[in-house]
Scaffold this active site. Sequence first.
Site, mmCIF file in Angstrom:
data_model
loop_
_atom_site.group_PDB
_atom_site.id
_atom_site.type_symbol
_atom_site.label_atom_id
_atom_site.label_comp_id
_atom_site.label_asym_id
_atom_site.label_seq_id
_atom_site.Cartn_x
_atom_site.Cartn_y
_atom_site.Cartn_z
ATOM 1 N N ASP A 192 49.329 9.507 -45.672
ATOM 2 C CA ASP A 192 48.258 9.572 -46.653
ATOM 3 C C ASP A 192 48.577 10.657 -47.675
ATOM 4 O OD1 ASP A 192 45.359 8.582 -47.047
ATOM 5 O OD2 ASP A 192 45.807 8.093 -44.961
ATOM 6 N N ASP B 160 45.149 8.067 -51.247
ATOM 7 C CA ASP B 160 43.720 8.089 -50.940
ATOM 8 C C ASP B 160 42.869 8.236 -52.196
ATOM 9 O OD1 ASP B 160 41.496 8.432 -48.966
ATOM 10 O OD2 ASP B 160 41.295 10.339 -50.025
ATOM 11 N N GLU C 188 44.535 3.170 -52.485
ATOM 12 C CA GLU C 188 43.130 2.833 -52.312
ATOM 13 C C GLU C 188 42.515 3.085 -53.678
ATOM 14 O OE1 GLU C 188 39.429 4.172 -49.479
ATOM 15 O OE2 GLU C 188 40.515 5.620 -50.664
ATOM 16 N N HIS D 19 40.246 2.563 -40.998
ATOM 17 C CA HIS D 19 39.490 3.673 -40.400
ATOM 18 C C HIS D 19 38.130 3.880 -41.056
ATOM 19 C CE1 HIS D 19 41.281 5.175 -43.998
ATOM 20 N NE2 HIS D 19 40.496 6.241 -43.958
ATOM 21 N N ASP D 20 37.854 3.170 -42.142
ATOM 22 C CA ASP D 20 36.553 3.311 -42.803
ATOM 23 C C ASP D 20 35.614 2.147 -42.483
ATOM 24 O OD1 ASP D 20 37.177 5.696 -44.093
ATOM 25 O OD2 ASP D 20 37.992 4.678 -45.856
#
Length: 535
Positions: A100, A202, A255, A322-323
């Site tokens: 990330d 991210d 993202e 993970h979200d």
Amino acid sequence: MGTDKNWYKQAVGYQIYPKSFKDSNGDGIGDLQGIKEKLSYIKSLGVDFIWLNPIYASPQVDGGYDISDFYNVDPMFGTMADFQELLAECHKLGMKLIMDLVVNHTSNKHEWFIESQKSKDNPYRDYYLWADATEDKMPNNWRSFFGIPAWTYQKQTKQAYFHIFAAEQPDLNWKNPKLRDEIYKMVRWWLGEVGIDGFRLDAISHIQKMDWDFKLKSFNGDDPWEPFMNVAGIEDYMRALKDIFDEYDAYTVGEASGVRSNNGAADWTDKKTGFLNGIFELEHNWRLPDGRGDIYGYKKVVTRWQKDLLERGWNALYIENHDMPRSISIFGDGSITSAKALAVQYMLLRGTPFIYYGQEIGMSNYPFKDISEVKAEDTRTHYFNALKDGLSEKEAFFRNVLNSRDVGRTPMQWTGEKYAGFTTVKPWMAVNPEYKTVNAEKSVELFGLYQNLIKLRHDEKAIQDGSIKFYFERSKQVFCYMRDEFLIIVNLSSQSGAVKFVDKQGELEQVLGSRQRTFVPNMRLQPWEYQVFKK
Ligand code: TEU
Ligand code: CA
């Protein structure tokens, strides 16, 4: 690594939430040596690269997305030496490793912010975004994604600092060239000195902000985020990043919420002139009032992205991360049969698919019973805000906890032994009680299907970068598309369904299927049936 610049078009990624993958030293927290122990498992799935959620030094206010030192691994995960070992081992097995890259903000415990806070003339002041304010009057009324105001006031300098996530995650000031240079230096260090293979960027579409006097039109829909969603001027920063990525042949996936399928996405991911190798769309995550995934909505969003990026650009595909809650729980009906259908429908689309750890064995949502079990700050805030807004406890719990991102972050279920073989002590987060029946030793069928789907992608040019054509777009449950000579048909429902092909398909042979079947133009599909045929 990798001289073929198109390798990512046939590649599949595996996402690991490091805290929950494997604990090697018996402290209840997953770590780098634990991941290393399990590399052969990951390799056996057939994936080409691993994406690690943040492992940097962090106070863990936001699951590691609050970084206090970009140049160090958090001690709970191990050391830099452990990281180098893990990376070397990945490469030995022929897998790449990406990390990330969190550069919209840092932790408030990062030394830059500790300095920045001290005074208005501190050399680090402009690394962050400060504006005049008083205790009860903030520079504007913008909100954070985490349900709080986007400003936090600080008495000593009579200014507030800006943050679009937690107050412990101050946003960086990308307009400051000094800050940008620091970021570029850090990016080069990971790619060049350490030797990782790329990044998942991210919240990258938020690094540019509008002027503070921009007025929000409303607090609904996308509007509250408009002042920091893909704002003009961001292209310059992205271009500079891209130049560095190219020097190291890095693989990058962003993202990038707010970058639209028909306006921006192709530019961002264009092979020659784009910034990144792919972006994740976030639109398909919209949920029905009962908390379930919206199958028809999902179909529409994915179909549009596939069409809009057909000529130019590239998708990154996923159904879990993970979200988000687990797909088997919100899109499926909890059965492995439904998990299989979900796997087939997305793994053969155009794009680079990602598998979230545990998805390949059918892990489902953690059944929280009470808010006291929830540690995550943002989930707690959303829950208590909902109570303040007048929701009943039951309703607030349902909306903000049972369907929160924490339900999908439980320890990996390796075996049916105590703590699911993840650790030997009470883990940092409870193991899902399903572990005795759902674990890596038991879920061989679903795992095997993922292996087959990955193999298809590796072997077949049509699946890699063939064209795509959709059928039955108005069906609420059947997802069906053609990738050159491959026809993919999936019934995303616990009800049976029907398809009726009017154009001539010719002779088709079955490649994969939830049951044996000969292709005919009229077919009655079983619940969650999937079929892959080839011309
Ligand atoms: O998530 C960011 C994120 O979800 C927003 O940027 C998104 O654009 C918005 O909600 C759209 O509606 C990432 C991580 O995945 C998440 O875990 C972190 O908490 C967050 O960034 C902050 O770093
Ligand atoms: Ca550990």
